[in-house]
Design a protein around this motif. Structure first.
Motif, PDB file in Angstrom:
ATOM      1  N   PRO A  41      33.304 -21.436   3.082  1.00  0.00           N
ATOM      2  CA  PRO A  41      34.700 -21.102   2.483  1.00  0.00           C
ATOM      3  C   PRO A  41      34.655 -19.877   1.651  1.00  0.00           C
ATOM      4  O   PRO A  41      34.880 -19.885   0.440  1.00  0.00           O
ATOM      5  CB  PRO A  41      34.664 -22.497   1.450  1.00  0.00           C
ATOM      6  CG  PRO A  41      33.239 -22.592   1.101  1.00  0.00           C
ATOM      7  CD  PRO A  41      32.567 -22.363   2.272  1.00  0.00           C
ATOM      8  N   SER A  42      34.440 -18.780   2.252  1.00  0.00           N
ATOM      9  CA  SER A  42      34.378 -17.441   1.618  1.00  0.00           C
ATOM     10  C   SER A  42      35.624 -17.010   1.328  1.00  0.00           C
ATOM     11  O   SER A  42      36.637 -16.871   2.056  1.00  0.00           O
ATOM     12  CB  SER A  42      33.459 -16.396   2.528  1.00  0.00           C
ATOM     13  OG  SER A  42      33.614 -14.949   2.051  1.00  0.00           O
ATOM     14  N   GLN A  56      32.522 -19.776  -6.855  1.00  0.00           N
ATOM     15  CA  GLN A  56      31.952 -21.144  -6.824  1.00  0.00           C
ATOM     16  C   GLN A  56      32.842 -22.172  -6.666  1.00  0.00           C
ATOM     17  O   GLN A  56      32.849 -22.829  -5.844  1.00  0.00           O
ATOM     18  CB  GLN A  56      30.551 -21.222  -7.581  1.00  0.00           C
ATOM     19  CG  GLN A  56      29.868 -22.792  -7.172  1.00  0.00           C
ATOM     20  CD  GLN A  56      29.000 -22.413  -5.871  1.00  0.00           C
ATOM     21  OE1 GLN A  56      28.896 -21.535  -5.653  1.00  0.00           O
ATOM     22  NE2 GLN A  56      28.491 -23.569  -5.869  1.00  0.00           N
ATOM     23  N   GLU A  59      34.934 -21.971  -3.485  1.00  0.00           N
ATOM     24  CA  GLU A  59      34.169 -22.331  -2.492  1.00  0.00           C
ATOM     25  C   GLU A  59      34.004 -24.065  -2.461  1.00  0.00           C
ATOM     26  O   GLU A  59      34.002 -24.568  -1.467  1.00  0.00           O
ATOM     27  CB  GLU A  59      32.760 -21.871  -2.476  1.00  0.00           C
ATOM     28  CG  GLU A  59      32.689 -20.378  -2.366  1.00  0.00           C
ATOM     29  CD  GLU A  59      31.321 -19.429  -2.448  1.00  0.00           C
ATOM     30  OE1 GLU A  59      31.524 -18.326  -2.596  1.00  0.00           O
ATOM     31  OE2 GLU A  59      30.340 -20.228  -3.052  1.00  0.00           O
ATOM     32  N   THR A  80      27.686 -22.681   0.381  1.00  0.00           N
ATOM     33  CA  THR A  80      28.216 -22.189  -1.123  1.00  0.00           C
ATOM     34  C   THR A  80      27.280 -21.220  -1.509  1.00  0.00           C
ATOM     35  O   THR A  80      25.906 -21.328  -1.213  1.00  0.00           O
ATOM     36  CB  THR A  80      28.429 -23.415  -1.759  1.00  0.00           C
ATOM     37  OG1 THR A  80      27.235 -24.015  -2.232  1.00  0.00           O
ATOM     38  CG2 THR A  80      29.506 -24.135  -1.679  1.00  0.00           C
ATOM     39  N   SER A  81      27.869 -20.164  -2.567  1.00  0.00           N
ATOM     40  CA  SER A  81      26.730 -19.187  -3.032  1.00  0.00           C
ATOM     41  C   SER A  81      25.775 -19.832  -3.693  1.00  0.00           C
ATOM     42  O   SER A  81      24.736 -19.117  -3.889  1.00  0.00           O
ATOM     43  CB  SER A  81      27.883 -18.088  -3.931  1.00  0.00           C
ATOM     44  OG  SER A  81      28.962 -17.503  -2.910  1.00  0.00           O
ATOM     45  N   SER A 112      22.201 -22.520   1.012  1.00  0.00           N
ATOM     46  CA  SER A 112      22.863 -21.617  -0.202  1.00  0.00           C
ATOM     47  C   SER A 112      21.936 -20.175  -0.309  1.00  0.00           C
ATOM     48  O   SER A 112      20.865 -20.342  -0.328  1.00  0.00           O
ATOM     49  CB  SER A 112      23.001 -22.275  -1.495  1.00  0.00           C
ATOM     50  OG  SER A 112      23.276 -21.351  -2.422  1.00  0.00           O
ATOM     51  N   LEU A 121      31.171 -14.706  -0.013  1.00  0.00           N
ATOM     52  CA  LEU A 121      29.969 -15.641   0.639  1.00  0.00           C
ATOM     53  C   LEU A 121      29.757 -14.999   2.086  1.00  0.00           C
ATOM     54  O   LEU A 121      28.603 -14.957   2.336  1.00  0.00           O
ATOM     55  CB  LEU A 121      30.504 -17.049   0.436  1.00  0.00           C
ATOM     56  CG  LEU A 121      29.449 -17.925   1.183  1.00  0.00           C
ATOM     57  CD1 LEU A 121      28.113 -17.955   0.673  1.00  0.00           C
ATOM     58  CD2 LEU A 121      30.004 -19.296   1.259  1.00  0.00           C
ATOM     59  N   TYR A 150      37.458 -19.974   5.219  1.00  0.00           N
ATOM     60  CA  TYR A 150      38.746 -20.127   4.494  1.00  0.00           C
ATOM     61  C   TYR A 150      39.597 -19.028   4.860  1.00  0.00           C
ATOM     62  O   TYR A 150      40.659 -19.456   5.249  1.00  0.00           O
ATOM     63  CB  TYR A 150      38.394 -19.883   2.833  1.00  0.00           C
ATOM     64  CG  TYR A 150      39.600 -19.608   2.045  1.00  0.00           C
ATOM     65  CD1 TYR A 150      40.607 -20.918   1.822  1.00  0.00           C
ATOM     66  CD2 TYR A 150      40.277 -18.608   1.612  1.00  0.00           C
ATOM     67  CE1 TYR A 150      41.588 -20.680   1.192  1.00  0.00           C
ATOM     68  CE2 TYR A 150      41.406 -18.301   0.800  1.00  0.00           C
ATOM     69  CZ  TYR A 150      42.248 -19.605   0.536  1.00  0.00           C
ATOM     70  OH  TYR A 150      43.109 -19.494  -0.160  1.00  0.00           O
TER      71      TYR A 150
END
Length: 412
Positions: A41-42, A56, A59, A80-81, A112, A121, A150
């Motif tokens: 989900p960047s 975050q 995300e 996720t980051s 991650s 991300l 995303y």
């Protein structure tokens, strides 16, 4: 990191995308073969000003996709980051109907880069070959896997190529269709009502010239909106007051328009004229009449084009708007008012058919404004978003929890 030439990357990407057809046919047939969904989900577009913690949060906004684990042979890789707190993961898994959370947890993987910086991300992943390899190792069969981003830019395209799996989303080559200039051209070509205005403007000088033409075309116009091609949620919008200007053709008209452009009201707090002008020169934009009325709404229609080329109407909603001039998205009510839901879905269907012909895949939304005149609602298309949006996560969460669908004929 090995850099792939853009042409080779696009050719490889298009080859991978063809894998979506048999995969989608299998999913539609309720085939229970194992599949892997890789969620990245960047926030690659419009990430300026976002801190690492806010990034975050964005995300994690799509963690409802963990509900896909109710499919007994689905594997989910959610990147996720930073690491997600275990209590948040447990919360979502506890929502799964008829599934033991521990069984779902065994099919969930949460790699991650452990990078709290504010960068997208997707860029963080492409800069880490070993992490990319780890994600590839979590995909048992690349022919039964796909990437869910995303938004879709060349970076997400390159990420799909690096992972060796197709991407469920619009090919970045279609990006111009979703810009403010591009969608106005689509509306014109598909005979969809939209505000009078001008597109492909690059700089304040173009804006001034377009405003003069706008006044010539509609002398009674009172307000106009400038919009950056790539602005989202109203953040690229600026309100321009056109009342009290010198008459058309008056030698002082241009100076008056220049002054109004310099004093336009920005929807995003803290934006300066010089910053906005620089973005307009770099990205381009449009100017159009601001549609207004005593009874004014801002509904939207969500659709998708499947990899099989089928157009599906997913939902409608009424947007709740706020901000300095009422251009910022703050929430939504599902579904849209039945007084105009049918009218906007009929117009949206034209765009859906056009995008299917163009080869677009994935979710998109068509935003409208509607004004009641003489008892009837007049719709105007104002924006096409070739990506997920602010209403994707609440709508899909509701859909996953209830198995409900939208009935466009009844508007419920």
């Amino acid at each position: 990191m090995t850099v792939t030439p853009a042409g080779n990357s696009q050719a490889r990407f298009e080859e991978l995308q063809r894998k979506l057809v048999p995969l989608w046919e299998s999913i539609r047939a309720m085939n229970q073969d194992e599949q892997t969904i890789v969620v990245v989900p960047s926030i690659t577009l419009d990430s300026e000003g976002l801190t690492g913690s806010l990034m975050q949060a964005y995300e994690e906004r799509f963690l409802f996709l963990l509900l896909l684990l109710r499919q007994p042979r689905a594997r989910l890789v959610y990147v996720t980051s930073q690491m997600i707190h275990p209590a948040i993961v447990d919360y979502y898994l506890d929502l799964l109907p008829g599934v033991i959370p521990s069984h779902a947890r065994a099919r969930l993987f949460l790699p991650s880069p452990l990078d709290a910086s504010a960068g997208p991300l997707s860029e963080k992943l492409l800069a880490r070959p070993r992490l990319l390899q780890r994600i590839r190792d979590l995909v048992p069969d690349p022919d039964r896997a796909h990437l869910v981003p995303y938004n879709t830019t060349e970076i997400e395209r390159d990420l799909a190529v690096a992972l060796g799996i197709p991407m469920y989303g619009a090919d970045p080559k279609h990006f111009p269709l979703g810009t403010k200039s591009g969608c106005r051209q689509l509306f014109a070509e598909e005979d969809i009502p939209y505000p009078i205005g001008f597109e492909d403007l690059f700089g304040p000088e173009d804006l001034v010239g377009a405003l003069s033409k706008l006044r010539e075309a509609k002398p009674e116009i009172r307000q106009a909106l400038a919009k950056l091609n790539e602005g989202v949620s109203g953040e690229g919008n600026a309100l321009i007051d056109l009342e009290g200007l010198p008459p058309l053709g008056d030698p002082a008209e241009r100076a008056g328009l220049e002054e109004r452009v310099r004093s336009m009201r920005f929807e995003m707090e803290g934006v300066t004229f010089d910053e906005y002008a620089a973005k307009l020169r770099a990205r381009g934009g449009v100017v159009e009449e601001r549609i207004a009325g005593q009874e004014f709404r801002s509904p939207s229609v969500q659709l998708r084009v499947t990899p099989l080329g089928e157009v599906e109407l997913l939902s409608t909603h009424d947007q709740l708007l706020g901000g300095p001039s009422g251009q910022s998205y703050v929430g939504a009510r599902f579904p849209a008012d039945t007084g105009y839901a049918g009218a906007i879905t009929r117009q949206a269907a034209k765009i859906g058919a056009r995008l299917a012909r163009e080869g677009v895949i994935g979710r998109f939304a068509l935003d409208f404004v509607v004004v009641r005149r003489d008892g009837a609602w007049d719709p105007y298309a104002i924006e096409l978003n070739l990506r997920k949006g602010g209403t994707t996560h609440p709508f899909l969460t509701l859909q996953f929890l209830t198995d409900g669908t939208y009935d466009p004929d009844a508007g419920v």
